[in-house]
Design a protein around this motif. Structure first.
Motif, PDB file in Angstrom:
ATOM      1  N   SER A   9       0.860  -1.212   0.268  1.00 35.91           N
ATOM      2  CA  SER A   9      -0.173   0.143   0.006  1.00 35.91           C
ATOM      3  C   SER A   9       0.818   1.286   0.002  1.00 35.91           C
ATOM      4  N   GLU A  10       2.150   1.255   0.584  1.00 34.78           N
ATOM      5  CA  GLU A  10       2.863   2.487   0.653  1.00 34.78           C
ATOM      6  C   GLU A  10       3.309   2.732  -0.967  1.00 34.78           C
ATOM      7  N   PRO A  15      -3.905   4.473  -2.121  1.00 35.38           N
ATOM      8  CA  PRO A  15      -3.933   3.445  -1.166  1.00 35.38           C
ATOM      9  C   PRO A  15      -5.546   3.192  -0.623  1.00 35.38           C
ATOM     10  N   VAL A  16      -6.331   4.380  -0.832  1.00 28.91           N
ATOM     11  CA  VAL A  16      -7.772   4.038  -0.707  1.00 28.91           C
ATOM     12  C   VAL A  16      -8.190   3.287  -1.749  1.00 28.91           C
ATOM     13  N   HIS A  17      -7.891   3.522  -3.039  1.00 33.14           N
ATOM     14  CA  HIS A  17      -8.522   2.651  -4.171  1.00 33.14           C
ATOM     15  C   HIS A  17      -8.207   1.312  -4.281  1.00 33.14           C
ATOM     16  N   LEU A  18      -6.858   1.185  -3.889  1.00 31.32           N
ATOM     17  CA  LEU A  18      -6.085  -0.124  -3.681  1.00 31.32           C
ATOM     18  C   LEU A  18      -6.951  -1.153  -2.634  1.00 31.32           C
ATOM     19  N   SER A  20      -9.691  -0.413  -1.165  1.00 32.35           N
ATOM     20  CA  SER A  20     -11.190  -0.633  -1.520  1.00 32.35           C
ATOM     21  C   SER A  20     -11.451  -1.572  -2.467  1.00 32.35           C
ATOM     22  N   SER A  21     -10.583  -1.697  -3.542  1.00 37.43           N
ATOM     23  CA  SER A  21     -10.780  -2.916  -4.765  1.00 37.43           C
ATOM     24  C   SER A  21     -10.677  -4.212  -4.095  1.00 37.43           C
ATOM     25  N   CYS A  22     -10.072  -4.418  -2.875  1.00 39.65           N
ATOM     26  CA  CYS A  22     -10.219  -5.797  -2.308  1.00 39.65           C
ATOM     27  C   CYS A  22     -11.409  -6.340  -1.782  1.00 39.65           C
ATOM     28  N   LYS A  23     -12.387  -5.371  -1.735  1.00 41.12           N
ATOM     29  CA  LYS A  23     -13.858  -5.799  -1.020  1.00 41.12           C
ATOM     30  C   LYS A  23     -14.470  -6.624  -2.061  1.00 41.12           C
ATOM     31  N   SER A  24     -14.300  -6.277  -3.365  1.00 41.91           N
ATOM     32  CA  SER A  24     -15.098  -7.206  -4.280  1.00 41.91           C
ATOM     33  C   SER A  24     -14.591  -8.594  -4.296  1.00 41.91           C
ATOM     34  N   ASN A  25     -13.282  -8.685  -4.065  1.00 43.51           N
ATOM     35  CA  ASN A  25     -12.643 -10.110  -3.950  1.00 43.51           C
ATOM     36  C   ASN A  25     -12.903 -11.000  -2.928  1.00 43.51           C
ATOM     37  N   LYS A  71     -10.339   2.662   7.237  1.00 40.66           N
ATOM     38  CA  LYS A  71     -11.652   3.039   7.332  1.00 40.66           C
ATOM     39  C   LYS A  71     -12.057   3.751   6.253  1.00 40.66           C
ATOM     40  N   LYS A  72     -11.472   4.634   5.612  1.00 41.06           N
ATOM     41  CA  LYS A  72     -12.023   5.438   4.588  1.00 41.06           C
ATOM     42  C   LYS A  72     -12.293   4.532   3.305  1.00 41.06           C
ATOM     43  N   SER A  73     -11.696   3.314   3.337  1.00 44.03           N
ATOM     44  CA  SER A  73     -11.726   2.311   1.869  1.00 44.03           C
ATOM     45  C   SER A  73     -12.902   1.208   2.460  1.00 44.03           C
ATOM     46  N   GLY A  74     -13.655   1.452   3.721  1.00 43.37           N
ATOM     47  CA  GLY A  74     -14.857   0.883   3.862  1.00 43.37           C
ATOM     48  C   GLY A  74     -14.570  -0.426   4.783  1.00 43.37           C
ATOM     49  N   PHE A  75     -13.351  -0.546   5.222  1.00 38.77           N
ATOM     50  CA  PHE A  75     -13.201  -1.874   6.062  1.00 38.77           C
ATOM     51  C   PHE A  75     -13.181  -1.423   7.584  1.00 38.77           C
ATOM     52  N   TYR A  76     -13.550  -2.487   8.333  1.00 37.06           N
ATOM     53  CA  TYR A  76     -13.560  -2.358   9.846  1.00 37.06           C
ATOM     54  C   TYR A  76     -12.282  -2.947  10.392  1.00 37.06           C
ATOM     55  N   ILE A  77     -11.670  -2.331  11.200  1.00 35.50           N
ATOM     56  CA  ILE A  77     -10.504  -2.736  12.032  1.00 35.50           C
ATOM     57  C   ILE A  77     -10.773  -3.860  13.008  1.00 35.50           C
ATOM     58  N   LEU A  78     -10.076  -4.959  12.878  1.00 35.35           N
ATOM     59  CA  LEU A  78     -10.181  -5.962  13.996  1.00 35.35           C
ATOM     60  C   LEU A  78      -8.824  -5.716  14.890  1.00 35.35           C
TER      61      LEU A  78
END
Length: 105
Positions: A9-10, A15-18, A20-25, A71-78
């Motif tokens: 990601s660095e 990195p937000v787009h990168l 976020s794109s993981c969500k659909s997979n 968080k901006k990418s739509g994920f929740y941190i565990l």
């Protein structure tokens, strides 16, 4: 399911787009693991000689900034943690999911 972004990601200018794109997979219960070098501890510990920072980085993260991107990418941190590496540097490790609820198998 598990997707890993191990020191990726660095190296992107978005990195937000990168992330976020993981969500659909990922399946609904899927997990995303992100690891990035910790820029703050690198600066404090004088990382000029650290090989990690010799390659181009578009972004530098500390735990707060990486958690904001996740968080901006739509994920929740565990879980998010700063980890001491054998090299003496630190990494930021983040485990996150698509939903606030994870079903156990």
């Amino acid at each position: 399911d598990l997707i890993t972004l191990n020191r990726v990601s660095e190296h992107t200018d978005d990195p937000v787009h990168l992330i976020s794109s993981c969500k659909s997979n990922l399946k609904d219960n899927g997990l995303l693991y992100i690891e990035a070098p910790d820029a703050v501890t690198a600066l404090v510990n004088n990382a000029k000689n650290r090989e990690t920072f010799c390659s181009p980085h578009y972004m530098l993260f500390d735990p707060l900034t990486l958690s904001m991107v996740v968080k901006k990418s739509g994920f929740y941190i565990l879980e998010i943690q700063r980890v001491l590496e054998p090299s003496g540097g630190f990494s930021i490790n983040v485990l996150c999911c698509k939903s606030t609820v994870i079903n156990k198998f």
